[in-house]
Design an enzyme around this catalytic site. Structure first.
Site, PDB file in Angstrom:
ATOM      1  CD  GLU A   1      54.692   3.178 -34.239  1.00 51.03           C
ATOM      2  OE1 GLU A   1      54.274   2.038 -33.987  1.00 51.03           O
ATOM      3  OE2 GLU A   1      54.349   3.821 -35.241  1.00 51.03           O
TER       4      GLU A   1
ATOM      5  CG  ASP B   1      43.976  -1.976 -34.453  1.00 49.10           C
ATOM      6  OD1 ASP B   1      43.675  -2.544 -33.402  1.00 49.10           O
ATOM      7  OD2 ASP B   1      43.319  -1.061 -34.959  1.00 49.10           O
TER       8      ASP B   1
ATOM      9  CG  ASP C   1      50.555   1.771 -32.455  1.00 46.56           C
ATOM     10  OD1 ASP C   1      51.283   2.703 -32.844  1.00 46.56           O
ATOM     11  OD2 ASP C   1      49.852   1.090 -33.217  1.00 46.56           O
TER      12      ASP C   1
END
Lengths: 173, 173
Positions: free
Chosen positions: B68, B141, B7
């Site tokens: 991503e 996260d 990410d």
């Protein structure tokens, strides 16, 4: 000093090497555009750009690298690829320990033409004059890479003078 | 198969490794967040991210990497750094010859939760359940990186089945 200017892009990445110092004539060392095809995956295109930039650094051994600073307000359709290419340009230089500077398009235009709003033709004309070329640099859109390198030499030298003056002033206090 | 999900981000870059295959329980291998300080130059931050990702690839030897996909409509203040970090992620994987795939946030949410509009808490809850963890993954996260890896295993396997079925149908014709 010798500076590699990089105008990042996924389809066309401008590269230009300029040598010289503030107050002396600047010289064009080489200029070109690294191209990658839109038909191949982004990851492979970025690897091709990385290899191309590494080859330029190997061949020309610049003292510093100047990269165009991208803004999110630029053309949205190409901004992601441009940003990714700029990331590669920064890493390729920084992992060799080379100083890397980012200059905005306005700073570059102002440095070479005296106006932050100069158009592409004016920038090309000024680059041609500053480097005392017989004809505009080819390929035409690599002029931006040369303008970045010129800006870096001039701004860096000016900043170094200011820093030296401030240091001298500090010693006198 | 073993997949590294990334990410991308300049301040926080989530990394998570998941192992398994479609129709079998998936396993968490490791998860973390690579951090760089806003106080240092972007070029150096990108080099730190590059080194961190290279270290993960060296240690976990994934079969594929899932990153991503960033859109220009995302938060403008952080989009440039995110795009640059994603460029590094793509290059680090591609120059090792690893397959790299981009998945959109909607695809990831749909894959793990069944809804392309799932919120962060729902994604974390589903990742926790899919990987049969006793508690939500930490740091919180980094759950997105695990969700990316899960998505990749499921989508890749599904695509491989479709390809195989089409190939088999082709042979019958």
């Amino acid at each position: 000093m010798r500076v590699l200017g990089i105008d990042p892009g996924l389809t066309r990445c401008g590269v230009g090497v300029v040598e010289g110092s503030l107050g002396r004539p600047l010289t064009l060392v080489d200029v070109n555009v690294l191209r990658t095809s839109a038909g191949i995956p982004v990851a492979e295109r970025l690897v091709t750009i990385e290899k191309g930039l590494d080859a330029w650094l190997d061949e020309f051994r610049p003292d510093a690298v100047a990269v165009e600073r991208i803004f999110a307000r630029s053309d949205v359709s190409t901004i992601m690829g441009t940003a990714q290419a700029s990331g590669i340009a920064l890493v390729v230089a920084a992992r060799r320990g080379l100083p890397v500077a980012l200059h905005t398009p306005s700073e570059v235009k102002a440095a070479v033409s005296g106006s932050g709003r100069a158009d592409k033709a004016q920038v090309t004309a000024m680059v041609t004059r500053i480097l005392r070329l017989d004809a505009p640099p080819k390929p035409a859109d690599a002029a931006d890479a040369l303008a970045l390198a010129i800006t870096h030499i001039w701004r860096g030298s000016a900043q170094a003078r200011i820093d030296a003056a401030l240091a001298a002033a500090g010693r006198k206090q």
